[in-house]
Scaffold this active site. Sequence first.
Site, PDB file in Angstrom:
ATOM      1  N   HIS A   1       0.859  -1.188   0.000  1.00  7.08           N
ATOM      2  CA  HIS A   1       0.000   0.000   0.000  1.00  7.08           C
ATOM      3  C   HIS A   1       0.892   1.234   0.000  1.00  7.08           C
ATOM      4  O   HIS A   1       2.134   1.120  -0.052  1.00  7.08           O
ATOM      5  CB  HIS A   1      -0.960  -0.024   1.189  1.00  7.08           C
ATOM      6  CG  HIS A   1      -0.314  -0.216   2.514  1.00  7.08           C
ATOM      7  ND1 HIS A   1       0.563   0.683   3.074  1.00  7.08           N
ATOM      8  CD2 HIS A   1      -0.410  -1.246   3.423  1.00  7.08           C
ATOM      9  CE1 HIS A   1       0.975   0.260   4.254  1.00  7.08           C
ATOM     10  NE2 HIS A   1       0.412  -0.910   4.489  1.00  7.08           N
TER      11      HIS A   1
ATOM     12  N   HIS B   1       4.030   1.407   2.288  1.00  5.85           N
ATOM     13  CA  HIS B   1       5.235   0.734   1.805  1.00  5.85           C
ATOM     14  C   HIS B   1       5.930   1.565   0.724  1.00  5.85           C
ATOM     15  O   HIS B   1       7.161   1.685   0.709  1.00  5.85           O
ATOM     16  CB  HIS B   1       4.884  -0.630   1.210  1.00  5.85           C
ATOM     17  CG  HIS B   1       4.245  -1.585   2.151  1.00  5.85           C
ATOM     18  ND1 HIS B   1       2.930  -1.988   2.013  1.00  5.85           N
ATOM     19  CD2 HIS B   1       4.723  -2.229   3.241  1.00  5.85           C
ATOM     20  CE1 HIS B   1       2.631  -2.849   2.976  1.00  5.85           C
ATOM     21  NE2 HIS B   1       3.703  -3.010   3.737  1.00  5.85           N
TER      22      HIS B   1
ATOM     23  N   GLY C   1       8.457   1.826   8.919  1.00  6.68           N
ATOM     24  CA  GLY C   1       7.350   2.724   9.190  1.00  6.68           C
ATOM     25  C   GLY C   1       7.155   2.976  10.673  1.00  6.68           C
ATOM     26  O   GLY C   1       7.323   2.065  11.494  1.00  6.68           O
ATOM     27  N   GLN C   2       6.759   4.186  11.019  1.00  8.62           N
ATOM     28  CA  GLN C   2       6.524   4.538  12.417  1.00  8.62           C
ATOM     29  C   GLN C   2       5.362   3.767  13.009  1.00  8.62           C
ATOM     30  O   GLN C   2       5.291   3.582  14.222  1.00  8.62           O
ATOM     31  CB  GLN C   2       6.262   6.039  12.543  1.00  8.62           C
ATOM     32  CG  GLN C   2       6.038   6.495  13.979  1.00  8.62           C
ATOM     33  CD  GLN C   2       5.739   7.972  14.086  1.00  8.62           C
ATOM     34  OE1 GLN C   2       6.482   8.788  13.551  1.00  8.62           O
ATOM     35  NE2 GLN C   2       4.641   8.326  14.756  1.00  8.62           N
ATOM     36  N   LYS C   3       4.419   3.289  12.176  1.00  5.52           N
ATOM     37  CA  LYS C   3       3.258   2.588  12.712  1.00  5.52           C
ATOM     38  C   LYS C   3       3.667   1.407  13.587  1.00  5.52           C
ATOM     39  O   LYS C   3       3.024   1.110  14.591  1.00  5.52           O
ATOM     40  CB  LYS C   3       2.329   2.112  11.592  1.00  5.52           C
ATOM     41  CG  LYS C   3       1.011   1.512  12.105  1.00  5.52           C
ATOM     42  CD  LYS C   3       0.085   1.171  10.969  1.00  5.52           C
ATOM     43  CE  LYS C   3       0.529  -0.044  10.215  1.00  5.52           C
ATOM     44  NZ  LYS C   3       0.407  -1.292  11.051  1.00  5.52           N
ATOM     45  N   ASP C   4       4.744   0.744  13.215  1.00  4.96           N
ATOM     46  CA  ASP C   4       5.284  -0.353  14.027  1.00  4.96           C
ATOM     47  C   ASP C   4       6.438   0.191  14.878  1.00  4.96           C
ATOM     48  O   ASP C   4       7.598  -0.198  14.704  1.00  4.96           O
ATOM     49  CB  ASP C   4       5.758  -1.492  13.123  1.00  4.96           C
ATOM     50  CG  ASP C   4       4.614  -2.101  12.331  1.00  4.96           C
ATOM     51  OD1 ASP C   4       3.776  -2.788  12.926  1.00  4.96           O
ATOM     52  OD2 ASP C   4       4.555  -1.859  11.111  1.00  4.96           O
TER      53      ASP C   4
ATOM     54  N   GLN D   1       8.646  -2.182  17.029  1.00  3.73           N
ATOM     55  CA  GLN D   1       9.462  -2.979  16.121  1.00  3.73           C
ATOM     56  C   GLN D   1      10.675  -2.183  15.659  1.00  3.73           C
ATOM     57  O   GLN D   1      11.811  -2.685  15.677  1.00  3.73           O
ATOM     58  CB  GLN D   1       8.624  -3.404  14.920  1.00  3.73           C
ATOM     59  CG  GLN D   1       9.415  -4.019  13.781  1.00  3.73           C
ATOM     60  CD  GLN D   1       8.546  -4.379  12.606  1.00  3.73           C
ATOM     61  OE1 GLN D   1       7.808  -5.357  12.654  1.00  3.73           O
ATOM     62  NE2 GLN D   1       8.591  -3.585  11.546  1.00  3.73           N
TER      63      GLN D   1
ATOM     64  N   VAL E   1       1.610   6.620   7.198  1.00  2.00           N
ATOM     65  CA  VAL E   1       0.758   7.118   6.116  1.00  2.00           C
ATOM     66  C   VAL E   1      -0.679   6.747   6.444  1.00  2.00           C
ATOM     67  O   VAL E   1      -0.969   5.611   6.827  1.00  2.00           O
ATOM     68  CB  VAL E   1       1.181   6.534   4.756  1.00  2.00           C
ATOM     69  CG1 VAL E   1       0.267   7.041   3.649  1.00  2.00           C
ATOM     70  CG2 VAL E   1       2.639   6.897   4.464  1.00  2.00           C
TER      71      VAL E   1
END
Length: 284
Positions: free
Chosen positions: A34, A37, A147-150, A153, A176
Amino acid sequence: MVELNHPEELKAWIRARREAGQRIGFVPTMGFLHEGHLRLVDVVRSHADVVVMSIFVNPLQFGPDEDLARYPRDLDRDRVLAQGRGVDALFVPARETMYPPGAEIMVVPGVTASRWEGASRPGHFTGVLTVVAKLFNLVTPDVVGFGQKDFQQATLIRRMVKDLNWPVEIVLVPTVREPDGLALSSRNTYLDPENRRKALALSQSLRTAAELWLAGERRGARLKEAMEVGFRVYPEIVVEYIAIVDPESMEPVERVEATTVIAVAVRVGATRLIDNIVLGQGIR
């Protein structure tokens, strides 16, 4: 774009790029691409001469009752999106290539992985760090985008790179979002229209906390309480955790500041979703 399936092919391609004096960028993914990425590709491209993307649904990071079998996959679509965004090499290994028979050595994290996602998904971060370590050894990247979403991690991967003395630059790319605020995720495809609407409670709760902080509130407990009130609007949403933490240690903090991370994990119906913000950055 060249597609590579075997480590020796990948190593030969990397070796040729190195001999040409090129800087290698890397974007590891589990596919079903998406815009999140693809934004990683854009950012990594600004730090490198060529970009390698991997697509591998890593079985080691899924628990026994998680969604490995039904995790969304569409390699043909991924190829089109990756090539359209300028990926130079797509690495698509088979499971037995990454984990040949008899493989037993894994990367086991320490205390930074013990809370939040680590507590909710036992063994998850061992699987993540193991596959990332293997991919780093194959790609030998100069710079890698996550990505900051994880967020937890990414924190653990930065720690692994530091602790194991790898010469790899880690770039953290802001989450995003859809126009309505929902963080992009491959698992969003699991949501039916009603649960898709309810899922907006994640970003709305984070926005509430950010607004309170901007108004001068510095008590972490008060921000958490305000977020919990927002989730009560949807009794069907099960909150796994609301974490108000230091960005390096992932330890809870009582007093919040600009660098404090607020992370949340919930289940909306059968779908598990995560999101977070860094308070001083708000929701972009």
